[in-house]
Design a protein around this motif. Structure first.
Motif, PDB file in Angstrom:
ATOM      1  N   MET A 203      -0.459   1.236  15.842  1.00 60.85           N
ATOM      2  CA  MET A 203      -0.929   0.907  14.485  1.00 60.85           C
ATOM      3  C   MET A 203      -2.448   1.039  14.427  1.00 60.85           C
ATOM      4  O   MET A 203      -3.007   1.623  13.517  1.00 60.85           O
ATOM      5  CB  MET A 203      -0.509  -0.528  14.124  1.00 60.85           C
TER       6      MET A 203
ATOM      7  N   ASN B 108      -4.653   3.496  12.034  1.00 61.29           N
ATOM      8  CA  ASN B 108      -5.642   2.911  11.110  1.00 61.29           C
ATOM      9  C   ASN B 108      -7.016   3.504  11.370  1.00 61.29           C
ATOM     10  O   ASN B 108      -7.714   3.919  10.456  1.00 61.29           O
ATOM     11  CB  ASN B 108      -5.750   1.389  11.277  1.00 61.29           C
TER      12      ASN B 108
ATOM     13  N   SER C  10      -3.501  -0.464   7.563  1.00 60.89           N
ATOM     14  CA  SER C  10      -2.343  -1.320   7.737  1.00 60.89           C
ATOM     15  C   SER C  10      -2.084  -2.059   6.425  1.00 60.89           C
ATOM     16  O   SER C  10      -3.014  -2.425   5.731  1.00 60.89           O
ATOM     17  CB  SER C  10      -2.608  -2.340   8.850  1.00 60.89           C
TER      18      SER C  10
ATOM     19  N   TYR D 299       5.275  -4.023  15.002  1.00 62.68           N
ATOM     20  CA  TYR D 299       5.613  -3.795  13.599  1.00 62.68           C
ATOM     21  C   TYR D 299       6.995  -3.174  13.553  1.00 62.68           C
ATOM     22  O   TYR D 299       7.340  -2.341  14.392  1.00 62.68           O
ATOM     23  CB  TYR D 299       4.588  -2.846  12.958  1.00 62.68           C
TER      24      TYR D 299
END
Lengths: 288, 255
Positions: free
Chosen positions: A152, A156, A163, A172
């Protein structure tokens, strides 16, 4: 029932106006070709809903090494006569012959698609949240994916895809539903979500309220590979494991790499299939 | 000093990512079974109100929508994003297409009388009719200042400093409160509705009423005669040299 010779993404766009979709969906849809997908028996995001690609093949024509042609072309839904030789070529990676034509069974295009993402504090909680999805809305679930914070963060920071959550989470979990009735699917989804939070499976969650948001959530998962590439040299592994052991491999390798500077381990995958995309990353390629 | 009260408008429209198809009767587009969502500009409007509340400028956010029963879903999304309560001005299903900006502005003027907000924030335009009129009409009816196409909104001492996106670039204005603002896409990045908030939003109040309850006549003043697809773009012609270009242009009557 007419012939199309196409790349996978093009196939999806061609059949969509007729109300159909393709049973396979993967990040490389814009560039991969159907013959290749069959020869490698690619999996993708929707195996849990439509089965492996093998299940959608009705007929095939293959050119054999001696120049002969195996003609198993057919549009019949069910044919149990004789040996199902065409199945041998699926996943054969071109070692037995070259696939030149295929007849694929296409599913109906769902009119109601919803995407939700959760932030979870441990892999056990991811499994718990995933299992609850199967139990409470299994009939409409079309994709279940997980990713860890390394992935993640990479998406990002390196691809400017933010996110949806204000806080960071170690894991996640993304779930997609596809159905024919938005009201029914929403009801199921709301029931599922209420239980996820009641039972403490997740610390936060978001639901896409427009197609744009749904696409953005999926983009977080589908762009992990290019994002991780920017962290260093990726050793890419695609392994099948029993679901409860999927992350222990990652933790072991992460512990082993702790003493090496600039190393990351990013992992994500199709949790329903026990399919882990496991990527240890080092700053440079090193055979050691 | 959270003292301001904000009224935000939102509209349920066909999701902007959907491929629109013209209806067989050529009087509109197909809406049955088609995915609908909140108008993107309205998301910016709600987001701005929620941010002002987070900055403690705003005490209460009321969100209102005019439309059929399903508009309630749009209101719930706004509540999940952080609005406090909702108002649904309901019109019979099928008549929402004839609900035009002047009627909506009149409805909102009545809601302003009722709720007495300090700021009204609407989306710049709805993506189905692209009118960009409701904010201006509302400001006119209320005789309030307006800040349209807002891409920055700042508050200080009972005034709002607004940066507007206009054809020539950016324009800074200052308006006294109370005022009406219309939100443009670059005003902010709308948040996702978090699931815990979606659950909480179910308990928030949505008041229902009809245009008649507000004493507003919503009969349309504009009649749609025909809706057609734009003409298909034809392939261009490549020419080998300027002389050919000139003769072709003359041929087609362009020069």
């Amino acid at each position: 029932s007419s012939g199309i010779n196409a790349e996978y993404g093009v196939l999806a766009d061609t059949v969509a106006p007729h109300g159909y979709t393709v049973p396979l969906d993967l990040g490389s849809r814009g560039s991969c070709q159907i013959g290749g997908n069959l020869a490698t028996h690619a999996g993708g995001l929707r195996v849990l809903r439509y089965g492996q690609l093998r299940a959608s093949v009705l007929g095939m024509r293959v050119v054999l090494p001696d120049g002969g042609v195996l003609d198993s072309m057919s549009h019949m839904r069910k044919d149990n006569t004789g040996y199902d030789l065409k199945q041998l070529f699926i996943g054969s990676e071109g070692t037995l012959g070259v696939i030149t034509d295929v007849s694929l069974l296409l599913p109906q295009q769902p009119s109601s698609v919803n995407v939700a993402m959760f932030g979870c504090s441990s892999f056990e909680k991811v499994i718990q949240t995933y299992r609850l999805a199967r139990q409470t809305m299994g009939e409409v679930v079309s994709a279940c994916e997980f990713l860890d914070e390394t992935c993640m963060r990479a998406v990002n920071d390196n691809l400017s895809l933010p996110s949806p959550f204000p806080d960071r989470h170690p894991f996640y979990f993304l779930v997609e539903t596809s159905g024919s009735n938005q009201d029914h699917d929403m009801e199921k989804l709301e029931g599922y979500v209420a239980r996820v939070f009641e039972e403490g499976g997740a610390d936060d969650g978001v639901l896409a309220t427009s197609k744009d948001q749904a696409a953005k959530l999926m983009a977080l998962r589908e762009n992990i590979a290019p994002a991780l590439k920017q962290l260093g040299y990726n050793y890419k592994y695609d392994v099948s494991l029993p679901i409860k052991h999927m992350y222990s491999l990652v933790e072991k390798i992460r512990a082993m790499l702790q003493s090496y500077e600039g190393c990351h381990v990013g992992s994500y995958g199709h949790i329903a299939d026990g399919d882990l995309h496991f990527n240890p990353i080092s700053p440079e390629f090193s055979p050691a | 000093m959270a003292s301001l009260r904000v009224l935000v408008g939102c509209k349920r429209v066909i999701d902007y990512a959907v491929k629109i198809r013209v209806r067989p009767d050529a009087l509109g587009v197909v809406t049955d079974g088609v995915k609908h969502s909140m108008n993107p500009f309205d998301e910016n409007a709600i987001e701005e109100a929620v941010r002002m509340k987070q900055k403690k400028l705003v005490k209460e956010i009321v969100v209102a929508s005019c439309g059929p029963t399903q508009s309630q879903e749009t209101i719930r999304t706004a509540l999940a994003m952080g609005a406090d309560r909702g108002i649904h001005v309901e019109v019979p299903k099928g008549t929402e297409e004839s609900l035009q900006p002047l009627a909506v502005a009149k409805i909102f003027a009545k809601l302003v009388e009722k709720e007495k907000p300090d700021v009204v924030i609407l989306g710049k335009q709805a993506i189905d009719d692209d009118s960009n009129q409701t904010t201006q009409l509302l400001a006119g009816i209320l005789n309030w200042p307006q800040g349209t196409m807002a891409s920055v909104v700042e508050h200080s001492d009972g005034k709002l400093k607004i940066t507007r996106e206009v054809d020539g670039g950016l324009e800074d204005i200052s308006v006294n409160l109370p005022a009406v603002i219309s939100a443009d896409l670059r005003l902010n990045e709308p948040r996702y509705a978090t699931l815990p908030n979606i659950m909480k939003a179910k308990k928030k109040k949505i008041e229902k009423m009809s245009p008649e309850d507000l004493g507003v006549d919503v009969s349309p003043r504009i009649k749609v005669l025909k809706v057609v697809d734009p003409p298909v773009r034809e392939a261009g012609d490549k020419v080998p040299d300027v002389a050919t270009l000139m003769s072709k242009l003359k041929e087609k009557g362009h020069i």
